[in-house]
Design an enzyme around this catalytic site. Structure first.
Site, PDB file in Angstrom:
ATOM      1  N   HIS A 106      15.209 -13.249  16.029  1.00  0.00           N
ATOM      2  CA  HIS A 106      16.707 -12.529  15.669  1.00  0.00           C
ATOM      3  C   HIS A 106      17.441 -13.542  14.982  1.00  0.00           C
ATOM      4  O   HIS A 106      18.910 -13.167  15.037  1.00  0.00           O
ATOM      5  CB  HIS A 106      17.023 -11.439  16.608  1.00  0.00           C
ATOM      6  CG  HIS A 106      16.164 -10.294  16.709  1.00  0.00           C
ATOM      7  ND1 HIS A 106      15.037 -10.176  16.682  1.00  0.00           N
ATOM      8  CD2 HIS A 106      16.707  -8.824  16.386  1.00  0.00           C
ATOM      9  CE1 HIS A 106      14.703  -8.875  16.556  1.00  0.00           C
ATOM     10  NE2 HIS A 106      15.737  -8.242  16.614  1.00  0.00           N
ATOM     11  N   ASP A 168      25.975  -7.830  22.491  1.00  0.00           N
ATOM     12  CA  ASP A 168      26.156  -6.304  22.307  1.00  0.00           C
ATOM     13  C   ASP A 168      24.632  -5.600  22.080  1.00  0.00           C
ATOM     14  O   ASP A 168      24.566  -4.492  22.063  1.00  0.00           O
ATOM     15  CB  ASP A 168      26.792  -6.178  20.848  1.00  0.00           C
ATOM     16  CG  ASP A 168      28.484  -6.588  20.767  1.00  0.00           C
ATOM     17  OD1 ASP A 168      28.824  -6.600  22.087  1.00  0.00           O
ATOM     18  OD2 ASP A 168      28.857  -7.201  19.908  1.00  0.00           O
ATOM     19  N   GLU A 279      36.569  -5.520  23.548  1.00  0.00           N
ATOM     20  CA  GLU A 279      36.103  -5.941  22.138  1.00  0.00           C
ATOM     21  C   GLU A 279      37.444  -5.498  21.368  1.00  0.00           C
ATOM     22  O   GLU A 279      37.974  -4.664  21.554  1.00  0.00           O
ATOM     23  CB  GLU A 279      34.780  -5.656  21.684  1.00  0.00           C
ATOM     24  CG  GLU A 279      33.611  -6.621  22.433  1.00  0.00           C
ATOM     25  CD  GLU A 279      32.435  -6.491  21.441  1.00  0.00           C
ATOM     26  OE1 GLU A 279      32.344  -5.893  20.619  1.00  0.00           O
ATOM     27  OE2 GLU A 279      31.502  -7.369  22.286  1.00  0.00           O
TER      28      GLU A 279
HETATM   29  P1  FAD Z   1      15.428 -16.718  18.143  1.00  0.00           P
HETATM   30  O1  FAD Z   1      15.975 -16.311  17.031  1.00  0.00           O
HETATM   31  O2  FAD Z   1      13.724 -16.546  18.037  1.00  0.00           O
HETATM   32  O3  FAD Z   1      15.630 -18.194  18.362  1.00  0.00           O
HETATM   33  C1  FAD Z   1      16.934 -18.863  18.199  1.00  0.00           C
HETATM   34  C2  FAD Z   1      16.926 -20.126  18.426  1.00  0.00           C
HETATM   35  O4  FAD Z   1      16.728 -20.568  19.733  1.00  0.00           O
HETATM   36  C3  FAD Z   1      16.038 -21.161  17.610  1.00  0.00           C
HETATM   37  O5  FAD Z   1      16.436 -22.224  17.110  1.00  0.00           O
HETATM   38  C4  FAD Z   1      14.833 -21.292  18.656  1.00  0.00           C
HETATM   39  O6  FAD Z   1      13.691 -22.288  18.223  1.00  0.00           O
HETATM   40  C5  FAD Z   1      15.294 -21.532  19.909  1.00  0.00           C
HETATM   41  N1  FAD Z   1      14.726 -20.674  21.048  1.00  0.00           N
HETATM   42  C6  FAD Z   1      13.986 -19.432  21.154  1.00  0.00           C
HETATM   43  N2  FAD Z   1      13.669 -19.456  22.562  1.00  0.00           N
HETATM   44  C7  FAD Z   1      13.804 -20.741  23.133  1.00  0.00           C
HETATM   45  C8  FAD Z   1      13.492 -20.943  24.089  1.00  0.00           C
HETATM   46  N3  FAD Z   1      12.759 -20.229  25.244  1.00  0.00           N
HETATM   47  N4  FAD Z   1      13.771 -22.407  24.612  1.00  0.00           N
HETATM   48  C9  FAD Z   1      14.379 -23.000  23.753  1.00  0.00           C
HETATM   49  N5  FAD Z   1      14.780 -22.665  22.519  1.00  0.00           N
HETATM   50  C10 FAD Z   1      14.656 -21.433  22.257  1.00  0.00           C
HETATM   51  N6  FAD Z   1      24.454 -13.136  19.838  1.00  0.00           N
HETATM   52  C11 FAD Z   1      25.530 -13.131  20.888  1.00  0.00           C
HETATM   53  O7  FAD Z   1      25.802 -14.297  21.347  1.00  0.00           O
HETATM   54  N7  FAD Z   1      26.248 -11.868  21.080  1.00  0.00           N
HETATM   55  C12 FAD Z   1      25.727 -10.828  20.448  1.00  0.00           C
HETATM   56  O8  FAD Z   1      26.241  -9.765  20.711  1.00  0.00           O
HETATM   57  C13 FAD Z   1      24.877 -10.724  19.796  1.00  0.00           C
HETATM   58  N8  FAD Z   1      24.297  -9.510  19.027  1.00  0.00           N
HETATM   59  C14 FAD Z   1      23.225  -9.666  18.094  1.00  0.00           C
HETATM   60  C15 FAD Z   1      22.713  -8.596  17.567  1.00  0.00           C
HETATM   61  C16 FAD Z   1      21.618  -8.376  16.442  1.00  0.00           C
HETATM   62  C17 FAD Z   1      21.259  -7.273  15.905  1.00  0.00           C
HETATM   63  C18 FAD Z   1      21.268  -9.732  16.076  1.00  0.00           C
HETATM   64  C19 FAD Z   1      19.898  -9.718  15.451  1.00  0.00           C
HETATM   65  C20 FAD Z   1      21.463 -10.900  16.695  1.00  0.00           C
HETATM   66  C21 FAD Z   1      22.665 -10.807  17.789  1.00  0.00           C
HETATM   67  N9  FAD Z   1      23.138 -12.100  18.419  1.00  0.00           N
HETATM   68  C22 FAD Z   1      24.053 -11.838  19.360  1.00  0.00           C
HETATM   69  C23 FAD Z   1      22.638 -13.237  17.887  1.00  0.00           C
HETATM   70  C24 FAD Z   1      21.291 -13.694  18.718  1.00  0.00           C
HETATM   71  O9  FAD Z   1      21.915 -14.028  20.030  1.00  0.00           O
HETATM   72  C25 FAD Z   1      20.899 -14.953  18.384  1.00  0.00           C
HETATM   73  O10 FAD Z   1      20.433 -14.600  17.004  1.00  0.00           O
HETATM   74  C26 FAD Z   1      19.542 -15.179  19.275  1.00  0.00           C
HETATM   75  O11 FAD Z   1      19.092 -16.833  18.802  1.00  0.00           O
HETATM   76  C27 FAD Z   1      18.550 -14.394  18.813  1.00  0.00           C
HETATM   77  O12 FAD Z   1      17.569 -14.371  19.946  1.00  0.00           O
HETATM   78  P2  FAD Z   1      15.894 -14.462  19.874  1.00  0.00           P
HETATM   79  O13 FAD Z   1      15.460 -14.319  21.186  1.00  0.00           O
HETATM   80  O14 FAD Z   1      15.550 -13.608  18.747  1.00  0.00           O
HETATM   81  O15 FAD Z   1      15.859 -16.091  19.359  1.00  0.00           O
END
Ligand code: FAD
Length: 519
Positions: A106, A168, A279
């Site tokens: 994400h 969120d 918020e």
């Molecule tokens: P990924 O996108 O898969 O990874 C993100 C990064 O972390 C990459 O660099 C990856 O290599 C690294 N990573 C992943 N897993 C690990 C692990 N286990 N150990 C070490 N590194 C790792 N963020 C907020 O803070 N608040 C919000 O309210 C919020 N709302 C969101 C709403 C939506 C619809 C979306 C799409 C994103 C939102 N985000 C929010 C952003 C979100 O927190 C970040 O994009 C987060 O990185 C996504 O998590 P993911 O698990 O998909 O990680």
């Protein structure tokens, strides 16, 4: 020490032939030249490492739909050992290969990608029978990092417990948000998600696994929190819990005056008033009406709100929540009434809802499903998230919301603006913050189309340039920079600490190359 078995010569030959045959008949969109010759035929990885185009293709994209960065292969690990072995293999190779943990993908700018390397699909680690252990007495949950926050919530609620700090949207992995910060309306009171972790297991870029906390391997602990995946792969996190409330009283107040809006926000986050969530958002007189005509407001109110937006062009919405259960229902009503009386919103423009705790926390899911049904979820998301110091927020409003955004007339999607207290964060963590005691999170959560996302990108650049020219010391959250120079500026005086930690924990620069910090 980790050890892995090399197959016998005959075995190796057979596997190699098998891989060649499979390779010939599987459409592959990538080259595997950067991977060591023996990786695909290595017994440890034979069944878990794939180069199938469907896996590689889906690991190349993310929620942002702006980048397409192809890995050579995807690892579907079933144990921590699988990940440790892979990192060790890269670390020990003469020419190491990059690898990135992918949580739920994400990210919005390829942050979880590994160009010509290996993407570790963390979600393949999820095992419904284990992976989350709740301690009622210790009030914590030990969670495998690949779990989504919604899954953590469902599990802990079974025991009447809950984590306290949220994002969120809950369909994000624990490892993914801990690598950034994890912020939402609870942050002003409880701190971000990274302030609510007691302990973690992390595999460093040397392939060494370490348990860390504020007292044990504390440098690694703080480095990995908000560490953008640069220092290790988090495999387990111990998350603080509290007793779960049953319900949420959820209020929204509309403002036409930005200084009244921010004054009220700042006062509310400085007081002990029992609020659990705060918020704010901006409503603009353009973009599709769905932007702000959320299902939250009663349909009978829509016209009244439309005309207020039309009259003022920009209005603001303060959103607060107090949790309660049966025993506190009466008092929460009185407290919220008192709180409403003390606020300077436009009289008559206050809205109230009572929902379950779960429905409140999972509120973005409804919007997601709606957008998915209209084909508007898997579209480009040129997001921009900023931390703006409190002293600069009025200048920001004037120059950006009322200046750039109104003038360009293209912004769509939620536009969030809410303050948080810096003392709920810890300076040893890797996330970079403004210096002031209070700062605002400003989120331009844009949805674009494949034809026009570039216009939004230009607008993002315009906003960043405006802030830089005005010397506002604004910092990107979920940062993206095209060059290392940008990153050096982002970290400022903390760059040396970040660099030292990189050399200490990932000296061969293997991990999370998609962040583009160490090209
Ligand atoms: P990924 O996108 O898969 O990874 C993100 C990064 O972390 C990459 O660099 C990856 O290599 C690294 N990573 C992943 N897993 C690990 C692990 N286990 N150990 C070490 N590194 C790792 N963020 C907020 O803070 N608040 C919000 O309210 C919020 N709302 C969101 C709403 C939506 C619809 C979306 C799409 C994103 C939102 N985000 C929010 C952003 C979100 O927190 C970040 O994009 C987060 O990185 C996504 O998590 P993911 O698990 O998909 O990680």
């Amino acid at each position: 020490m980790v050890s892995y078995n090399f197959p016998s010569q005959i075995h190796l030959l057979m596997i190699t032939i098998l891989v060649i045959i499979t390779t010939l008949f599987t459409p592959i969109t990538t080259n595997t030249s950067s991977l060591p010759w023996n990786i695909l035929s290595n017994d440890n990885f034979a069944r878990k490492l794939t180069t199938a185009s469907s896996s590689v293709e889906s690991a190349a994209t993310d929620f942002g739909h702006i980048t397409k960065i192809f890995p050579s292969a995807v690892l579907n690990p079933s144990s921590v050992q699988d990940i440790t072995d892979l990192i060790k293999l890269s670390f020990d190779s003469q020419s190491s290969f990059p690898l990135a943990a992918r949580g739920h993908g994400h990210s919005h700018r390829g942050q979880a990608a590994a160009n010509d390397g290996v993407v570790v699909n963390m979600r393949s680690m999820v095992n419904r029978d284990r992976g989350i252990k709740v301690s009622r007495t210790g009030l914590y949950a030990d969670v495998d990092s690949a779990w989504l926050w919604i899954e953590v919530l469902n599990k802990t609620l079974e025991l009447g417990l809950t984590p306290v700090s949220w994002t969120d949207y809950l369909h994000l992995t624990v490892g993914g948000t801990l690598s950034n910060g994890g912020i939402s309306g609870q942050t002003f009171r409880y701190g971000p998600q990274i302030s609510n972790v007691l302990e973690m297991d992390v595999i460093t870029g040397k392939g060494e696994i370490a348990t860390c906390s504020k007292d044990m391997n504390s440098d690694l602990f703080y480095a990995a929190l908000g560490g953008l995946g640069q220092f290790g792969i988090i495999t387990r996190a111990r998350i603080k819990l509290e007793l779960a409330p049953k319900n949420a009283k959820w209020l929204r107040f509309l403002y036409t005056d930005f200084s009244e809006f921010t004054r009220d926000q700042e006062r509310l986050i400085s007081e002990t008033n029992g609020l659990h969530f705060l918020e704010g958002s901006v409503m603009l007189d353009h973009g599709p009406p769905d932007n702000w005509r959320s299902t939250y407001y009663p349909p009978s109110e829509h016209m009244r709100i439309v005309s207020m937006v039309k009259q003022h062009r920009v209005i603001y919405c303060l959103e607060v929540v107090k949790y309660y259960d049966e025993t506190s229902q009466h008092s929460v009503n009185e407290e919220m009434e008192e709180l409403s009386d003390s606020l300077n919103y436009e009289r008559g423009f206050v809205y109230e809802k009572d929902v379950t705790y779960m429905d409140f926390l999972n509120r973005v899911r409804t919007g997601e499903l709606k957008l998915k049904s209209k084909g508007q979820w898997d579209v480009p998301h040129p997001w921009l998230n900023l931390f703006v110091p409190k002293s600069q927020i009025s200048r920001f409003e004037y120059g950006v919301f009322k200046g750039i955004i109104l003038r360009n007339n293209i912004t769509t999607g939620p536009l969030l603006v809410y303050p948080m207290n810096r003392n709920k964060w810890n300076d040893r963590m890797s996330t970079v913050l403004p210096e002031e005691d209070v700062f605002y999170a400003v989120g331009f959560l844009r949805s674009a189309s494949f034809d026009n996302w570039d216009d939004y990108e230009k607008e993002n650049m315009e906003v960043l340039k405006f802030c830089e020219d005005a010397n506002m010391r604004v910092i990107q959250y979920l940062p993206y920079y095209a060059s290392q120079e940008g990153w050096v500026g982002h970290f400022g005086t903390r760059w040396n600490i970040f660099l030292e930690r990189k050399y200490r924990y990932d000296p061969r620069m293997i991990l999370s190359p998609g962040q583009n910090i160490f090209p």
